[in-house]
Design a protein around this motif. Structure first.
Motif, PDB file in Angstrom:
ATOM      1  N   SER A  94     108.106 -67.725   0.854  1.00  0.00           N
ATOM      2  CA  SER A  94     108.058 -68.787   1.418  1.00  0.00           C
ATOM      3  C   SER A  94     109.575 -68.905   2.059  1.00  0.00           C
ATOM      4  O   SER A  94     109.913 -70.490   2.121  1.00  0.00           O
ATOM      5  N   SER A  95     110.272 -67.768   1.511  1.00  0.00           N
ATOM      6  CA  SER A  95     111.596 -68.365   2.492  1.00  0.00           C
ATOM      7  C   SER A  95     112.206 -67.639   2.715  1.00  0.00           C
ATOM      8  O   SER A  95     111.233 -65.681   2.136  1.00  0.00           O
ATOM      9  N   LEU A  96     113.025 -67.269   3.626  1.00  0.00           N
ATOM     10  CA  LEU A  96     114.102 -66.188   4.289  1.00  0.00           C
ATOM     11  C   LEU A  96     114.708 -65.102   2.776  1.00  0.00           C
ATOM     12  O   LEU A  96     115.230 -64.302   2.349  1.00  0.00           O
ATOM     13  N   MET A  99     112.165 -63.145   1.511  1.00  0.00           N
ATOM     14  CA  MET A  99     111.511 -61.895   2.370  1.00  0.00           C
ATOM     15  C   MET A  99     113.080 -61.062   2.315  1.00  0.00           C
ATOM     16  O   MET A  99     112.363 -59.516   2.762  1.00  0.00           O
ATOM     17  N   ALA A 100     113.750 -61.760   2.100  1.00  0.00           N
ATOM     18  CA  ALA A 100     115.229 -60.239   2.807  1.00  0.00           C
ATOM     19  C   ALA A 100     115.109 -59.574   1.053  1.00  0.00           C
ATOM     20  O   ALA A 100     115.467 -58.167   1.264  1.00  0.00           O
ATOM     21  N   GLU A 101     114.561 -60.297  -0.050  1.00  0.00           N
ATOM     22  CA  GLU A 101     114.639 -59.254  -1.462  1.00  0.00           C
ATOM     23  C   GLU A 101     112.602 -58.258  -1.145  1.00  0.00           C
ATOM     24  O   GLU A 101     113.595 -56.817  -1.627  1.00  0.00           O
ATOM     25  N   ILE A 158     108.485 -67.260   8.882  1.00  0.00           N
ATOM     26  CA  ILE A 158     108.720 -67.885   7.864  1.00  0.00           C
ATOM     27  C   ILE A 158     110.234 -68.972   8.191  1.00  0.00           C
ATOM     28  O   ILE A 158     110.452 -69.841   7.263  1.00  0.00           O
ATOM     29  N   ALA A 159     110.707 -67.833   8.715  1.00  0.00           N
ATOM     30  CA  ALA A 159     111.495 -69.311   9.309  1.00  0.00           C
ATOM     31  C   ALA A 159     111.599 -70.367  10.642  1.00  0.00           C
ATOM     32  O   ALA A 159     112.536 -70.888   9.804  1.00  0.00           O
TER      33      ALA A 159
END
Length: 314
Positions: A94-96, A99-101, A158-159
């Motif tokens: 739900s968040s960047l 997504m980074a993880e 997502i962004a």
């Protein structure tokens, strides 16, 4: 003009640019779909665009849609329905930051490195040697890079959702990195897909590209978003069966597009049965015609014998 050498002459055609614009509108809608649904579901449903283009070509361009094409359309619809019913559920991102993880996951890093290395080998080693004779070279490049572009689209979706909710997404470097990677991946895809289409027949390139691209995207999504991790056996079998059904439909729709369907194409045992059936029909017709034959010739024969007897007596 079709040069057949993998060049860039198509850039001078206004019709190509018009088609590219229409594809851009469709991909924008596809982009929105990736933001709200699993990539394993969205990507195979892209086969419906092939189905719609076949129907529209038959309607407006008067291209022939033979029996194989109609069966392929039906199979594509059935396979898409099965995939929607058994669609996998992805892990919530739900968040960047989430997504980074995901992008830091060792499994995805290994997958991305393998994709990049194999693509470079195909472009600079296999391409100059076999690109003009083997359709898999350029199609594999498009498919492999396409799996990474879908991941970038997912992150940008997502962004955008965060941006519309009022979060300062523009200050996040990950969003810009994903955008740059997406532009590079799409440019590579368009370039090498057009090379493949310029050299080889569309009926060959389209089904192979669909199968390889969808398989690569499903692998990437399974590694990155763990879409298959919580699926039960019934849904796994249903998803794979639906995908294989769509592949069969796409193959029938394109591989036999220019082949007319005649009785000579039937298997030998069916042709033999068809011949025996026609022979039985012909014998039945002859038998029926003999039963309804008039009796006049027999009467003539009887009168002729009577005349001979009278001549002998005289």
């Amino acid at each position: 003009p079709h040069l057949g050498q993998g060049g860039h002459a198509y850039l001078q055609e206004w019709l190509w640019w018009a088609g590219l614009l229409c594809m851009g509108v469709g991909e924008a809608a596809n982009f929105a779909a990736y933001a709200f649904a699993p990539a394993t579901l969205v990507t195979p449903l892209g086969a419906l665009s092939v189905l719609v283009s076949a129907v529209l070509s038959s309607t407006f361009l008067h291209e022939q849609l033979n029996v194989h094409g109609k069966i392929g359309c039906i199979l594509s619809i059935l396979g898409s329905t099965v995939m929607v019913i058994h669609a996998p559920q992805e892990e919530e991102v739900s968040s960047l930051e989430s997504m980074a993880e995901k992008l830091k996951d060792p499994g995805f890093i290994v997958f991305a490195v393998c994709v990049l290395v194999s693509s470079l080998l195909l472009i600079f080693v296999a391409g100059p040697r076999y690109g003009q004779s083997n359709v898999l070279v350029y199609v594999l490049v498009c498919s492999a890079i396409g799996s990474l572009s879908v991941s970038c689209v997912k992150g940008l979706g997502i962004a955008l959702k965060e941006l519309f909710s009022g979060k300062p997404v523009l200050k996040e470097p990950l969003g810009w990195v994903l955008l740059v990677c997406l532009v590079i991946c799409i440019s590579i895809q368009i370039n090498y897909l057009n090379k493949a289409l310029d050299i080889f027949n569309t009926s060959v390139v389209t089904p192979i590209y669909y199968v390889l691209f969808t398989t690569a995207v499903m692998m990437c999504s399974a590694i990155l978003f763990k879409e298959w991790q919580h699926m039960v056996l019934d849904n796994i079998i249903g998803t794979i069966s639906g995908f294989l059904t769509i592949v069969s439909g796409i193959f029938l729709l394109h591989a036999f597009r220019d082949m007319p369907f005649t009785p000579d194409l039937l298997p030998l045992f069916l042709q033999q049965g068809r011949t025996d059936l026609h022979a039985s029909w012909r014998s039945a017709d002859r038998h029926q015609s003999c039963q309804h034959q008039p009796l006049l010739p027999s009467e003539d024969k009887g009168s002729h014998s009577t005349e001979e007897e009278e001549a002998e007596s005289v």
